[in-house]
Design a protein around this motif. Sequence first.
Motif, PDB file in Angstrom:
ATOM      1  N   ARG B 113       0.831  -1.201   0.000  1.00 46.63           N
ATOM      2  CA  ARG B 113       0.000   0.000   0.000  1.00 46.63           C
ATOM      3  C   ARG B 113       0.871   1.259   0.000  1.00 46.63           C
ATOM      4  NH1 ARG B 113      -5.215   0.710   1.811  1.00 46.63           N
ATOM      5  NH2 ARG B 113      -5.227  -1.400   2.630  1.00 46.63           N
ATOM      6  N   GLU B 114       1.870   1.289   0.889  1.00 49.88           N
ATOM      7  CA  GLU B 114       2.744   2.478   0.967  1.00 49.88           C
ATOM      8  C   GLU B 114       3.509   2.674  -0.331  1.00 49.88           C
ATOM      9  OE1 GLU B 114       3.686   2.337   5.754  1.00 49.88           O
ATOM     10  OE2 GLU B 114       4.800   1.072   4.379  1.00 49.88           O
ATOM     11  N   PHE B 117       1.459   4.357  -3.074  1.00 47.50           N
ATOM     12  CA  PHE B 117       1.404   5.812  -2.958  1.00 47.50           C
ATOM     13  C   PHE B 117       2.735   6.459  -3.342  1.00 47.50           C
ATOM     14  CE2 PHE B 117      -2.442   4.922  -0.682  1.00 47.50           C
ATOM     15  CZ  PHE B 117      -3.237   6.010  -0.996  1.00 47.50           C
ATOM     16  N   GLN B 127      -1.652  12.716  -4.327  1.00 48.79           N
ATOM     17  CA  GLN B 127      -2.153  11.812  -3.296  1.00 48.79           C
ATOM     18  C   GLN B 127      -3.635  11.513  -3.520  1.00 48.79           C
ATOM     19  OE1 GLN B 127       0.045  12.117  -0.172  1.00 48.79           O
ATOM     20  NE2 GLN B 127      -1.014  10.644   1.081  1.00 48.79           N
ATOM     21  N   LYS B 128      -4.369  12.560  -3.851  1.00 48.46           N
ATOM     22  CA  LYS B 128      -5.806  12.438  -4.028  1.00 48.46           C
ATOM     23  C   LYS B 128      -6.138  11.496  -5.200  1.00 48.46           C
ATOM     24  CE  LYS B 128      -9.432  15.860  -3.475  1.00 48.46           C
ATOM     25  NZ  LYS B 128      -9.691  17.277  -3.771  1.00 48.46           N
ATOM     26  N   GLN B 129      -5.423  11.712  -6.310  1.00 49.76           N
ATOM     27  CA  GLN B 129      -5.666  10.863  -7.472  1.00 49.76           C
ATOM     28  C   GLN B 129      -5.344   9.412  -7.147  1.00 49.76           C
ATOM     29  OE1 GLN B 129      -3.076  13.221  -9.946  1.00 49.76           O
ATOM     30  NE2 GLN B 129      -4.731  13.575 -11.415  1.00 49.76           N
ATOM     31  N   THR B 130      -4.254   9.210  -6.392  1.00 46.68           N
ATOM     32  CA  THR B 130      -3.878   7.840  -6.058  1.00 46.68           C
ATOM     33  C   THR B 130      -4.970   7.182  -5.230  1.00 46.68           C
ATOM     34  OG1 THR B 130      -1.627   8.676  -5.934  1.00 46.68           O
ATOM     35  CG2 THR B 130      -1.974   6.440  -5.215  1.00 46.68           C
ATOM     36  N   GLU B 131      -5.514   7.934  -4.275  1.00 37.99           N
ATOM     37  CA  GLU B 131      -6.598   7.385  -3.465  1.00 37.99           C
ATOM     38  C   GLU B 131      -7.767   6.964  -4.353  1.00 37.99           C
ATOM     39  OE1 GLU B 131      -7.353  10.395  -0.518  1.00 37.99           O
ATOM     40  OE2 GLU B 131      -5.443   9.925   0.442  1.00 37.99           O
ATOM     41  N   GLN B 132      -8.028   7.800  -5.357  1.00 41.72           N
ATOM     42  CA  GLN B 132      -9.112   7.519  -6.285  1.00 41.72           C
ATOM     43  C   GLN B 132      -8.888   6.206  -7.045  1.00 41.72           C
ATOM     44  OE1 GLN B 132      -9.366  10.745  -9.011  1.00 41.72           O
ATOM     45  NE2 GLN B 132     -11.372  11.351  -8.285  1.00 41.72           N
ATOM     46  N   TYR B 133      -7.656   6.037  -7.508  1.00 42.25           N
ATOM     47  CA  TYR B 133      -7.344   4.880  -8.345  1.00 42.25           C
ATOM     48  C   TYR B 133      -6.957   3.657  -7.536  1.00 42.25           C
ATOM     49  CZ  TYR B 133      -6.951   8.222 -12.227  1.00 42.25           C
ATOM     50  OH  TYR B 133      -7.189   9.172 -13.162  1.00 42.25           O
ATOM     51  N   PHE B 134      -6.811   3.825  -6.208  1.00 44.43           N
ATOM     52  CA  PHE B 134      -6.190   2.770  -5.411  1.00 44.43           C
ATOM     53  C   PHE B 134      -6.861   1.411  -5.614  1.00 44.43           C
ATOM     54  CE2 PHE B 134      -5.357   0.289  -1.605  1.00 44.43           C
ATOM     55  CZ  PHE B 134      -3.981   0.363  -1.583  1.00 44.43           C
ATOM     56  N   ASP B 135      -8.188   1.372  -5.483  1.00 41.50           N
ATOM     57  CA  ASP B 135      -8.884   0.086  -5.606  1.00 41.50           C
ATOM     58  C   ASP B 135      -8.679  -0.512  -6.982  1.00 41.50           C
ATOM     59  OD1 ASP B 135      -9.995  -0.417  -3.112  1.00 41.50           O
ATOM     60  OD2 ASP B 135     -11.462   1.189  -3.421  1.00 41.50           O
TER      61      ASP B 135
END
Lengths: 322, 251
Positions: B113-114, B117, B127-135
């Motif tokens: 996970r780390e 990012f 960071q925000k975009q990564t959160e969006q695409y994370f799943d």
Amino acid sequence: MSVAQERAQRLAALPFERIGRPVSGGGGGFIAGMKEIAAHRELLGLLVRRELKQRYKDSALGFLWSLIRPLTMLLIYYVAIGQFLGAARGIPQFAIFVFAGLTLWGLYSEIITAGTTSIVSNAGLIKKVYLPREIFPLASVGSALFNFGVQMIVLVGATVVLGQFPLSWNLLYVPAATLIILIYGLALAILLSALNVYLRDVQYLVEVALLIFFWASPIVYSWSFVLEAAERSDLPWLGDVYIASPISTAILAFQKGIWAAGSQDVVMGTNEQTGEPIIAAAQPWPADLDLRLLLMGLIGILLLAIAQRVFSRLQGNFAQEI
Amino acid sequence: MTTASVEAPVVVRAQGVSKRFVIRKEKSLKERIVNFGRSNLHKEDFWALRDVTLDIEAGTTIGLVGANGSGKSTLLKVIGGIIQANEGTLERRGRMAALLELGAGFHPDLTGRENVFLNAAILGLSQKQTEQYFDSIVDFSEIRDFIDTQVKFYSSGMYVRLAFAIAVHVDPDILLVDEVLAVGDEPFQRKCMAKIEEFQREGRTIIFVSHSAEQIQSLCDRVVVLSHGKVVYDGPTDEGIDALRASFEGR
């Protein structure tokens, strides 16, 4: 309109960017470099966290180690220099005095040691991805600042517990001194990290130089000792040379800020024969300390700009030289 | 795969790009002092790229091919800004992602996970975009069960899966790829190829270096053949493959 056509239209409207920084000097390059870093500040934060995490990976005490080391050093200097060699007799609140010096010095030496190797130790990234490379020495500064923060909490806590919290305008010297250390530390870290790519000896040289500068700064002995020694040896200019080092000045200013006992006459005990109190006079501080700090700050910023220009010149070949 | 109605804009423009490598053979201070004055004897000088001029239009998939040491990877790195050319200019527009090595920014002691990012930030996502695409990244990599494990415990397959998943979520206009198109087991390789084809449909520019004539033939609509740092052929794929074979024989 299809996704592809939209993309083509958007791209057609974008201006071309020149890839590879212009090598020739000038202030524009410095500002452009700073802008590039600002655009990557989130990545900088992640790199700092990575650096902190990897340092104490798989250790049970974790980041407590960043405290144990300076506290051990405090104990050693307190006992060996303070008590055995007797420095504590002339320096009131010797523990606060030593820990203040060690804390600020720790910041400086950590920035420089970690900063110098930062480019080489991130070789994998530098060879494969384009990033503004100044970000690596900057990340070292970030993780050093974290450790500094932890030690500062202990230091301030100690002054409160010992009833020595320096509630005066002198407290403003603390951020000023820290800033000077940051400017010089960063300038050297940027410069040395680039040089270390071409000549690995730099990292060993840095270790030796830091050892010398540690003892050439008023950390475990006070500035008054230096003045006395200069007087005794008939070399009155020795004090001026000593204080010309920005590190010495910053450490003195830091002590003036946080070590309240240094700025007043303190009763150290009573003379057993006469019953008279033994008084440690207030420490001498360099004249025009404010002006000195300001000047050194300005010179430091100039040095930082020069260091960044040199870095910028050298960084074009990092990927193939590492 | 260029779009029909809109004139495809040029996204990469190289003009007379040359790159010289100087390789010194000694590194320590002692050796430098000992060899002082004779140090020119210990230098090797060669041109990895010589006067390369080319324009790449948006939406093309272009293959850089050539024998080992012909300069194709160097050209890719110059386009990526990783190394600077000594002569000539290189201009580029649009967001670029470089896949020169999968997981180049991975740190073994951090968890999956780390690393997602960190690596996404290295490739230019916020960071925000990564959160969006994370799943979506984790789903693509199919290693959800291990996402909170340190990546040093990953198998090499899991490692490249995660790295590839991050890379394809960066949303680049220009993608630079060095021999890392097909990774993992066969089903995953098919998934990678499907993703690349999707990229082509979306009009992204893909510049890639490969030794596989088969891959080049199936993906590229333009081939640049390099030999000793010079462009010897630039044009449609089929003739490009012939030109590549000819350059092998000619060396």
